[in-house]
Structures are given as C-alpha cells and as structure tokens.
Design a protein around this motif. Structure first.
Motif, PDB file in Angstrom:
ATOM      1  N   THR A  12      14.066   6.676  -6.927  1.00 36.67           N
ATOM      2  CA  THR A  12      12.767   6.600  -6.403  1.00 36.67           C
ATOM      3  C   THR A  12      11.663   6.003  -7.723  1.00 36.67           C
ATOM      4  O   THR A  12      12.270   6.140  -9.021  1.00 36.67           O
ATOM      5  CB  THR A  12      12.099   8.171  -6.213  1.00 36.67           C
ATOM      6  N   GLN A  18       7.800   5.959  -9.056  1.00 39.12           N
ATOM      7  CA  GLN A  18       6.441   6.430  -8.784  1.00 39.12           C
ATOM      8  C   GLN A  18       5.674   6.604  -9.981  1.00 39.12           C
ATOM      9  O   GLN A  18       6.233   6.923 -11.140  1.00 39.12           O
ATOM     10  CB  GLN A  18       6.496   8.023  -8.205  1.00 39.12           C
ATOM     11  N   ASP A  19       4.353   5.754 -10.038  1.00 37.67           N
ATOM     12  CA  ASP A  19       3.561   5.909 -11.401  1.00 37.67           C
ATOM     13  C   ASP A  19       4.254   5.219 -12.329  1.00 37.67           C
ATOM     14  O   ASP A  19       4.325   5.754 -13.469  1.00 37.67           O
ATOM     15  CB  ASP A  19       2.978   7.175 -11.864  1.00 37.67           C
TER      16      ASP A  19
END
Length: 155
Positions: free
Chosen positions: A64, A66-67
């Motif tokens: 994944t 994210q950010d």
C-alpha cells in the motif's frame, strides 16, 4: 527523545515544515534487517525495490501507498492443526513483517509483481510542470543584454 534545534539551518528555507519528521525517520535506524531488499535505479527516472520473500504466497503480501509512505506487509498464513512440520533445521524465516519506505513527493508507485520469491515494486519520478525550474523575469519583463555582441563583432 532527541532535542535538536534546526532553526539556524532553516533561516533560508521555505516550505520545509516536515523536515523534523524526516530527520527523525532517517535517524531512527533499522533494528531488523528482515526481509532483505535491494533498491536499484533502472532508468533515468525509474527505480525498483526488490524484496526477497521466500516462502510467502501472493495472498500473504500486501503493498500500500499512503501519505508518501510505501508499506509492504507480510503475514504468514496459519498452518492447519497437526499439519505443522517438524524442522530439524529451519533456515528460511517466514515470519510476519512490515517494511516502510519514505517516498519523495515526486515518486509514484507504478506496479508491483511477485515471481520466484521476489517482490518487485516499480517506481517512477514524475515532476509536475509547476515544480520544474522556470525563469522568472525581473520587473515582469525580459531585459536586453547590456552589451550587444553582434554589433561589437561587426565593427
């Protein structure tokens, strides 16, 4: 906890509000080297993270983003009761892990593949048009050079 004053270094910097977080992330160090990985440059603006995940199946791996943090998680499937083998020597580690990679704002993950026990995550640097260098005119207009070299050569 570290208490470092970066204010003398930031006097000529604008927009580095997350510098303290990045320095802390970089100096934290890696306590565990499992699983081993390589980071390679595959082209001008492309990169690959290659991680050795012997014994894991595709279903046991999760990737994944994210950010601006790429997170790769591996969770070993539960063995059936009574199906657990008895090892004489266990040299291949298959334990749960979580590995994080801090990505720059311009780095994008394009794809991930898993083959022969190696996870390959492809990355590419994409610099948006508004972040590319551009020339700024002084007072809003372009100025002519101070000395006209073509007139000086003709004389």
């Amino acid at each position: 906890m570290r208490a470092v004053d970066f204010s003398p270094l930031l006097r000529s910097s604008i927009g580095f509000e997350n510098l303290n977080r990045l320095v802390d992330f970089a100096t934290r160090g890696e306590a565990d080297a499992y699983p081993p990985y390589n980071i390679e440059k595959t082209g001008g603006d492309s990169y690959r993270i290659q991680m050795a995940l012997a014994g894991f199946s595709r279903e046991e791996i999760e990737v994944t983003v994210q950010d601006n943090v790429l997170v790769i998680v591996g969770r070993a499937a539960e063995a059936e009761a009574g199906a657990e083998p008895q090892f004489i020597h266990r040299g291949i580690a298959k334990r749960a892990f979580e590995r994080r990679f801090q990505l720059a704002d311009t780095i994008k993950v394009t794809k991930a593949g898993y083959e022969n026990g190696l996870l390959n995550v492809e990355l590419v640097r994409e610099i948006p048009e508004h972040k590319k260098p551009r020339r700024i005119a002084i007072d809003g207009e372009e100025r002519a050079p101070l000395i006209d070299l073509s007139a000086a050569k003709a004389a």
